[in-house]
Motif scaffolding. Sequence first.
Motif, PDB file in Angstrom:
ATOM      1  N   THR A 110      -9.818 -15.655   1.859  1.00  0.00           N
ATOM      2  CA  THR A 110      -8.792 -15.049   2.699  1.00  0.00           C
ATOM      3  C   THR A 110      -9.350 -14.017   3.666  1.00  0.00           C
ATOM      4  OG1 THR A 110      -7.145 -15.367   0.962  1.00  0.00           O
ATOM      5  CG2 THR A 110      -6.612 -13.778   2.683  1.00  0.00           C
ATOM      6  N   ALA A 111     -10.217 -13.147   3.189  1.00  0.00           N
ATOM      7  CA  ALA A 111     -10.675 -12.039   4.041  1.00  0.00           C
ATOM      8  C   ALA A 111     -11.577 -12.512   5.168  1.00  0.00           C
ATOM      9  CB  ALA A 111     -11.394 -10.997   3.194  1.00  0.00           C
ATOM     10  N   ALA A 112     -12.253 -13.653   4.995  1.00  0.00           N
ATOM     11  CA  ALA A 112     -13.252 -14.076   5.979  1.00  0.00           C
ATOM     12  C   ALA A 112     -12.689 -14.132   7.395  1.00  0.00           C
ATOM     13  CB  ALA A 112     -13.831 -15.440   5.588  1.00  0.00           C
ATOM     14  N   LEU A 113     -11.527 -14.722   7.576  1.00  0.00           N
ATOM     15  CA  LEU A 113     -10.980 -14.846   8.926  1.00  0.00           C
ATOM     16  C   LEU A 113     -10.402 -13.539   9.439  1.00  0.00           C
ATOM     17  CD1 LEU A 113      -9.401 -18.411   9.128  1.00  0.00           C
ATOM     18  CD2 LEU A 113     -11.720 -17.643   9.662  1.00  0.00           C
ATOM     19  N   PHE A 114     -10.049 -12.629   8.550  1.00  0.00           N
ATOM     20  CA  PHE A 114      -9.639 -11.302   9.009  1.00  0.00           C
ATOM     21  C   PHE A 114     -10.862 -10.491   9.445  1.00  0.00           C
ATOM     22  CE2 PHE A 114      -5.909 -12.499   6.522  1.00  0.00           C
ATOM     23  CZ  PHE A 114      -4.894 -12.134   7.389  1.00  0.00           C
ATOM     24  N   ILE A 115     -11.972 -10.659   8.732  1.00  0.00           N
ATOM     25  CA  ILE A 115     -13.215 -10.040   9.174  1.00  0.00           C
ATOM     26  C   ILE A 115     -13.610 -10.603  10.532  1.00  0.00           C
ATOM     27  CG2 ILE A 115     -15.676  -9.749   8.670  1.00  0.00           C
ATOM     28  CD1 ILE A 115     -14.926  -9.927   5.676  1.00  0.00           C
ATOM     29  N   PRO A 141       7.717  -5.665   1.937  1.00  0.00           N
ATOM     30  CA  PRO A 141       9.114  -5.743   1.514  1.00  0.00           C
ATOM     31  C   PRO A 141       9.526  -7.134   1.046  1.00  0.00           C
ATOM     32  CG  PRO A 141       8.919  -4.516   3.552  1.00  0.00           C
ATOM     33  CD  PRO A 141       7.576  -5.146   3.291  1.00  0.00           C
ATOM     34  N   LYS A 142       9.017  -8.180   1.669  1.00  0.00           N
ATOM     35  CA  LYS A 142       9.374  -9.539   1.257  1.00  0.00           C
ATOM     36  C   LYS A 142       8.961  -9.795  -0.181  1.00  0.00           C
ATOM     37  CE  LYS A 142       9.212 -11.718   5.822  1.00  0.00           C
ATOM     38  NZ  LYS A 142       8.547 -12.740   6.655  1.00  0.00           N
ATOM     39  N   ALA A 143       7.764  -9.383  -0.510  1.00  0.00           N
ATOM     40  CA  ALA A 143       7.287  -9.584  -1.878  1.00  0.00           C
ATOM     41  C   ALA A 143       8.059  -8.690  -2.849  1.00  0.00           C
ATOM     42  CB  ALA A 143       5.789  -9.301  -1.961  1.00  0.00           C
ATOM     43  N   ARG A 144       8.317  -7.451  -2.452  1.00  0.00           N
ATOM     44  CA  ARG A 144       9.069  -6.545  -3.332  1.00  0.00           C
ATOM     45  C   ARG A 144      10.490  -7.059  -3.556  1.00  0.00           C
ATOM     46  NH1 ARG A 144       5.872  -2.259  -4.291  1.00  0.00           N
ATOM     47  NH2 ARG A 144       4.672  -1.344  -2.593  1.00  0.00           N
ATOM     48  N   ALA A 145      11.081  -7.608  -2.508  1.00  0.00           N
ATOM     49  CA  ALA A 145      12.426  -8.182  -2.672  1.00  0.00           C
ATOM     50  C   ALA A 145      12.412  -9.299  -3.691  1.00  0.00           C
ATOM     51  CB  ALA A 145      12.939  -8.679  -1.321  1.00  0.00           C
ATOM     52  N   VAL A 171      -3.700 -10.256  -1.830  1.00  0.00           N
ATOM     53  CA  VAL A 171      -2.856  -9.721  -2.898  1.00  0.00           C
ATOM     54  C   VAL A 171      -1.388 -10.008  -2.598  1.00  0.00           C
ATOM     55  CG1 VAL A 171      -2.104  -7.623  -4.079  1.00  0.00           C
ATOM     56  CG2 VAL A 171      -4.524  -7.946  -3.534  1.00  0.00           C
ATOM     57  N   ALA A 172      -0.984  -9.793  -1.331  1.00  0.00           N
ATOM     58  CA  ALA A 172       0.406 -10.077  -0.954  1.00  0.00           C
ATOM     59  C   ALA A 172       0.732 -11.553  -1.123  1.00  0.00           C
ATOM     60  CB  ALA A 172       0.648  -9.638   0.492  1.00  0.00           C
ATOM     61  N   ASP A 173      -0.218 -12.423  -0.781  1.00  0.00           N
ATOM     62  CA  ASP A 173       0.009 -13.857  -0.925  1.00  0.00           C
ATOM     63  C   ASP A 173       0.149 -14.234  -2.395  1.00  0.00           C
ATOM     64  OD1 ASP A 173       0.214 -16.404   0.541  1.00  0.00           O
ATOM     65  OD2 ASP A 173      -1.575 -16.950  -0.585  1.00  0.00           O
ATOM     66  N   ASP A 174      -0.656 -13.608  -3.249  1.00  0.00           N
ATOM     67  CA  ASP A 174      -0.539 -13.848  -4.689  1.00  0.00           C
ATOM     68  C   ASP A 174       0.849 -13.444  -5.185  1.00  0.00           C
ATOM     69  OD1 ASP A 174      -3.164 -14.693  -4.660  1.00  0.00           O
ATOM     70  OD2 ASP A 174      -3.980 -12.882  -5.593  1.00  0.00           O
ATOM     71  N   LEU A 175       1.329 -12.313  -4.693  1.00  0.00           N
ATOM     72  CA  LEU A 175       2.653 -11.843  -5.101  1.00  0.00           C
ATOM     73  C   LEU A 175       3.749 -12.781  -4.600  1.00  0.00           C
ATOM     74  CD1 LEU A 175       2.100  -8.043  -4.497  1.00  0.00           C
ATOM     75  CD2 LEU A 175       2.883  -9.033  -6.656  1.00  0.00           C
ATOM     76  N   ARG A 176       3.643 -13.210  -3.354  1.00  0.00           N
ATOM     77  CA  ARG A 176       4.656 -14.126  -2.821  1.00  0.00           C
ATOM     78  C   ARG A 176       4.654 -15.440  -3.588  1.00  0.00           C
ATOM     79  NH1 ARG A 176       2.784 -12.027   2.259  1.00  0.00           N
ATOM     80  NH2 ARG A 176       1.414 -13.843   2.486  1.00  0.00           N
TER      81      ARG A 176
END
Length: 287
Positions: free
Chosen positions: A169-174, A279-283, A204-209
């Motif tokens: 995941t991080a590779a393309l953000f880097i 917020p989407k994940a928290r919801a 982490v957010a994707d894991d939560l979603r």
Amino acid sequence: MAIRERIEASIAGALEVSRDGPAPPRLAEALRYAVLPGGARIRPTILLSVATACGDDRPALADAAAAALELIHCASLVHDDLPCFDDADLRRGKPSVHAAYSQPLAVLTGDSLIILAHEVLARAGDDLRALRLIRALTRRTGMPHGICAGQGWESEPEIDLVAYHRSKTAALFIAATEMGAIAAGHEEEAWHDLGALIGEAFQVADDLRDALMDADTLGKPVGQDALHDRPSAVSELGVEGAFARLDDILAGAIASIPSCPGEAALARLVHLQADLIVPKARAGSRA
């Protein structure tokens, strides 16, 4: 021109390159299907935001870099959805490419998008800056630190979770932060950590979603980590632990922004992206 408009215009131009001359009609159609309409275009948005913060003295080159990065991302989604990987029939709220066009055409679509991304950069310039952009994109696409390595970790009997997330995941953000700096004539090293931290936050957010949301809301299958027995922040830390980790990473990302004329604007961008994903994940966790 606004950043989103720049991104869409540069992607449209790239797709026209793929239609230059006689081409297999269904494959050409599948390429456009895989890329249009787009998702949030988060990676190219970060790239152009960094370029803008650094002066954006060659906007055409930055636009080409943004298009190339998004094409690589779309290629990775096409391949990820294949039955040999995630076996997902839904992507961005519509049938995935292999479900709509067949598995052979999906493989060719992903391959073609990868090649097209590099062609877009090669056409954008023949100087050292353009070469550095190609090198940065290639490094974060293949082995050992790119998205191919991230997919490869899933076939190993033991997974290095840090390396897995960094490459998957991080590779393309880097790539986004480094290429944004390069496009504007800056050295990329100082921008590595920002991309790595944003990428870690999105993983982490994707894991939560994946664990908490439903397919209709997310626009793709959910529960994939548990189904394929993949490591995730939720399985490692629990839901509340994953949320706490996400907050820590986002704070670190903002703190890591190098000193530049657009530093404050970049901090606002990171806050904005956090507002979109958290917020989407928290919801979902309260549902």
